[in-house]
Design a protein around this motif. Structure first.
Motif, short mmCIF file in Angstrom:
data_model
loop_
_atom_site.label_atom_id
_atom_site.label_comp_id
_atom_site.label_asym_id
_atom_site.label_seq_id
_atom_site.Cartn_x
_atom_site.Cartn_y
_atom_site.Cartn_z
N ILE A 118 18.11 112.16 32.47
CA ILE A 118 17.78 113.68 32.39
C ILE A 118 16.96 114.32 31.24
N GLU A 119 15.85 114.05 31.24
CA GLU A 119 14.78 114.68 30.14
C GLU A 119 14.22 116.34 30.65
N LEU A 120 15.14 116.98 29.35
CA LEU A 120 13.96 118.03 29.41
C LEU A 120 12.38 117.91 28.24
N ARG A 121 11.39 118.17 28.81
CA ARG A 121 10.71 118.21 28.49
C ARG A 121 10.19 119.38 27.46
N PRO A 122 9.45 119.14 26.16
CA PRO A 122 8.96 120.80 24.47
C PRO A 122 9.44 122.01 26.01
N VAL A 123 8.59 121.90 27.26
CA VAL A 123 8.12 123.26 27.77
C VAL A 123 9.17 123.91 28.09
N GLY A 124 9.97 122.58 28.93
CA GLY A 124 11.33 123.36 29.60
C GLY A 124 12.40 123.33 28.56
N MET A 125 12.27 122.91 26.78
CA MET A 125 13.22 123.16 26.06
C MET A 125 12.86 124.25 25.44
N TRP A 126 11.80 124.78 25.55
CA TRP A 126 11.16 126.34 24.97
C TRP A 126 11.30 127.25 25.81
N SER A 127 11.77 127.01 27.54
CA SER A 127 11.18 127.76 28.79
C SER A 127 13.43 128.53 28.48
N LEU A 128 13.53 127.01 28.72
CA LEU A 128 15.21 127.35 27.87
C LEU A 128 15.90 128.47 27.28
#
Length: 149
Positions: A118-128
């Motif tokens: 289960i990987e969060l891409r950078p855009v997911g991390m920045w969004s979170l």
């Protein structure tokens, strides 16, 4: 039952093997730790002063961090009071539900012998991070009083 022997029926349901136990050991241990933590918070009421330390950010600045009210939220959640849990920390309740979903995916993938990637891409991390920042800012503004713990 005619025509069906015990061996063919037992072959339909695979036995729990040592490798399956090994693959499920970590997710089950993580669930045990989380259940233990929730059981403790459910037993030791954070609404009573003196049981838990005060948030350092709140103590120093008077500002609510994204985690402020998390223990009260977990306590209410354990006791089935979802509205109080949301009132105390809405982001926390979303995190509890996200954990439940991710843990279930982890267990299913582990049981099937697949890696739990289960990987969060950078855009997911920045969004979170942006969502947590907005939550933090709004709960500290006058119109965000409904998000105060």
């Amino acid at each position: 039952m005619r025509g069906v022997n015990a061996d063919s029926h037992s072959a339909a349901v695979p036995p729990v093997t040592a490798s399956l136990r090994g693959r499920l050991a970590v997710p089950v241990s993580v669930l045990g730790a989380v259940v233990g933590a929730f059981a403790y918070v459910g037993t030791v009421d954070p609404n009573q002063p003196g049981h838990y330390p005060v948030c350092p950010l709140y103590r120093l600045t008077g500002l609510y961090c994204p985690g402020c009210g998390g223990l009260r939220s977990a306590h209410a959640f354990v006791h089935g009071d979802l509205l109080a849990a949301l009132r105390d920390n809405a982001a926390g309740v979303l995190a509890y539900l996200a954990f439940a979903v991710l843990w279930t995916v982890w267990v299913v993938r582990a049981a099937r012998g697949r890696p739990a990637r289960i990987e969060l891409r950078p855009v997911g991390m920045w969004s979170l991070g942006a969502l947590l920042l907005v939550f933090t800012v709004v709960r500290n503004l006058p119109f965000g009083g409904w998000l105060h713990p």
